[in-house]
Design a protein around this motif. Structure first.
Motif, mmCIF file in Angstrom:
data_model
loop_
_atom_site.group_PDB
_atom_site.id
_atom_site.type_symbol
_atom_site.label_atom_id
_atom_site.label_comp_id
_atom_site.label_asym_id
_atom_site.label_seq_id
_atom_site.Cartn_x
_atom_site.Cartn_y
_atom_site.Cartn_z
ATOM 1 N N ASP A 38 0.813 -1.217 0.000
ATOM 2 C CA ASP A 38 0.000 0.000 0.000
ATOM 3 C C ASP A 38 0.846 1.265 0.000
ATOM 4 N N ASP A 39 2.111 1.163 0.388
ATOM 5 C CA ASP A 39 2.998 2.326 0.347
ATOM 6 C C ASP A 39 3.271 2.767 -1.090
ATOM 7 N N LEU A 40 3.056 1.890 -2.058
ATOM 8 C CA LEU A 40 3.344 2.205 -3.450
ATOM 9 C C LEU A 40 2.272 3.069 -4.104
ATOM 10 N N PHE A 41 1.104 3.199 -3.461
ATOM 11 C CA PHE A 41 0.047 4.046 -4.006
ATOM 12 C C PHE A 41 0.452 5.510 -3.875
ATOM 13 N N ASP A 42 0.338 6.259 -4.964
ATOM 14 C CA ASP A 42 0.764 7.653 -5.000
ATOM 15 C C ASP A 42 -0.441 8.569 -4.827
ATOM 16 N N PRO A 43 -0.458 9.429 -3.797
ATOM 17 C CA PRO A 43 -1.597 10.331 -3.607
ATOM 18 C C PRO A 43 -1.721 11.382 -4.708
ATOM 19 N N MET A 44 -0.655 11.628 -5.448
ATOM 20 C CA MET A 44 -0.730 12.583 -6.554
ATOM 21 C C MET A 44 -1.363 11.958 -7.797
ATOM 22 N N GLU A 45 -1.455 10.635 -7.816
ATOM 23 C CA GLU A 45 -2.017 9.927 -8.969
ATOM 24 C C GLU A 45 -3.540 9.999 -8.981
ATOM 25 N N SER A 46 -4.141 9.891 -7.810
ATOM 26 C CA SER A 46 -5.592 9.827 -7.734
ATOM 27 C C SER A 46 -6.088 10.610 -6.523
ATOM 28 N N LEU A 47 -7.165 11.342 -6.728
ATOM 29 C CA LEU A 47 -7.759 12.077 -5.609
ATOM 30 C C LEU A 47 -8.387 11.135 -4.597
ATOM 31 N N ASP A 48 -8.795 9.940 -5.047
ATOM 32 C CA ASP A 48 -9.359 8.952 -4.120
ATOM 33 C C ASP A 48 -8.298 8.475 -3.133
ATOM 34 N N ILE A 49 -7.097 8.246 -3.609
ATOM 35 C CA ILE A 49 -6.002 7.810 -2.729
ATOM 36 C C ILE A 49 -5.643 8.934 -1.760
ATOM 37 N N LYS A 50 -5.624 10.152 -2.250
ATOM 38 C CA LYS A 50 -5.320 11.298 -1.395
ATOM 39 C C LYS A 50 -6.366 11.438 -0.288
ATOM 40 N N GLU A 51 -7.630 11.272 -0.643
ATOM 41 C CA GLU A 51 -8.717 11.362 0.347
ATOM 42 C C GLU A 51 -8.638 10.217 1.347
ATOM 43 N N ALA A 52 -8.342 9.010 0.876
ATOM 44 C CA ALA A 52 -8.232 7.858 1.784
ATOM 45 C C ALA A 52 -7.093 8.054 2.775
ATOM 46 N N LEU A 53 -5.961 8.576 2.310
ATOM 47 C CA LEU A 53 -4.836 8.841 3.215
ATOM 48 C C LEU A 53 -5.187 9.932 4.224
ATOM 49 N N ALA A 54 -5.972 10.915 3.801
ATOM 50 C CA ALA A 54 -6.363 11.989 4.713
ATOM 51 C C ALA A 54 -7.287 11.478 5.812
ATOM 52 N N ARG A 55 -8.042 10.428 5.528
ATOM 53 C CA ARG A 55 -8.983 9.882 6.506
ATOM 54 C C ARG A 55 -8.341 8.902 7.487
ATOM 55 N N LEU A 56 -7.177 8.411 7.159
ATOM 56 C CA LEU A 56 -6.506 7.455 8.046
ATOM 57 C C LEU A 56 -5.999 8.145 9.309
ATOM 58 N N PRO A 57 -5.865 7.386 10.411
ATOM 59 C CA PRO A 57 -5.293 7.979 11.630
ATOM 60 C C PRO A 57 -3.865 8.478 11.395
ATOM 61 N N ARG A 58 -3.499 9.488 12.138
ATOM 62 C CA ARG A 58 -2.195 10.138 11.965
ATOM 63 C C ARG A 58 -1.035 9.156 12.166
ATOM 64 N N GLU A 59 -1.159 8.214 13.095
ATOM 65 C CA GLU A 59 -0.074 7.265 13.368
ATOM 66 C C GLU A 59 0.219 6.396 12.151
ATOM 67 N N ILE A 60 -0.830 5.984 11.458
ATOM 68 C CA ILE A 60 -0.655 5.128 10.276
ATOM 69 C C ILE A 60 0.034 5.900 9.154
ATOM 70 N N VAL A 61 -0.390 7.149 8.948
ATOM 71 C CA VAL A 61 0.224 7.976 7.905
ATOM 72 C C VAL A 61 1.680 8.278 8.246
ATOM 73 N N GLU A 104 -14.170 5.151 -2.641
ATOM 74 C CA GLU A 104 -14.685 4.866 -3.988
ATOM 75 C C GLU A 104 -16.186 4.593 -3.975
ATOM 76 N N ARG A 105 -16.681 3.911 -2.922
ATOM 77 C CA ARG A 105 -18.124 3.689 -2.803
ATOM 78 C C ARG A 105 -18.865 5.012 -2.607
ATOM 79 N N GLU A 106 -18.321 5.896 -1.787
ATOM 80 C CA GLU A 106 -18.946 7.202 -1.582
ATOM 81 C C GLU A 106 -18.954 8.020 -2.867
#
Length: 124
Positions: A38-61, A104-106
């Motif tokens: 999952d570290d290979l997913f680039d938040p600049m590639e997709s807004l969905d990935i960027k949003e998912a990373l923003a929703r994760l707890p701070r410790e995980i990020v 993605e469901r939302e």
């Protein structure tokens, strides 16, 4: 429908030895640098990935960012993690896929209801 079952059967590492070999190779490469898939997913590639990373707890990020920095440092030094640390790594333990599926469901639900996507909304 039949073609999607065929594709799933071809890509399933339990059924296809070549897919299993590829998965093992990717796992070994990720272990050498201490990364997760999952570290290979680039938040600049997709807004969905960027949003998912923003929703994760701070410790995980923070842990993700630390793994990425360590991997870049090792790569620049042309080194790998020590063997004892490589054995502790869990490359396919996911932390992002559940949140990404929720985002993605939302997004699909918003499209079905005819609402504007989040990136096109403006704040008055």
């Amino acid at each position: 429908m039949a073609s999607s079952k065929l594709v799933k059967a071809i890509l399933d590492p339990k059924k296809n030895w070549f897919a299993a070999l590829h998965k093992k190779t990717v796992e070994n490469r990720l272990r050498k640098y201490g990364l997760r898939y999952d570290d290979l997913f680039d938040p600049m590639e997709s807004l969905d990935i960027k949003e998912a990373l923003a929703r994760l707890p701070r410790e995980i990020v923070d842990a993700r960012n630390q793994r990425l920095l360590r991997a870049m440092d090792l790569s620049m030094k042309h080194e790998y993690l020590p063997k004892d640390l490589q054995a502790q790594q869990t490359p396919f333990r996911s932390y992002l896929s559940d949140m990404l599926a929720l985002v993605e469901r939302e997004k699909a639900e918003r499209q079905a209801l005819g609402a504007l996507p989040l990136e096109q909304r403006t704040i008055p």
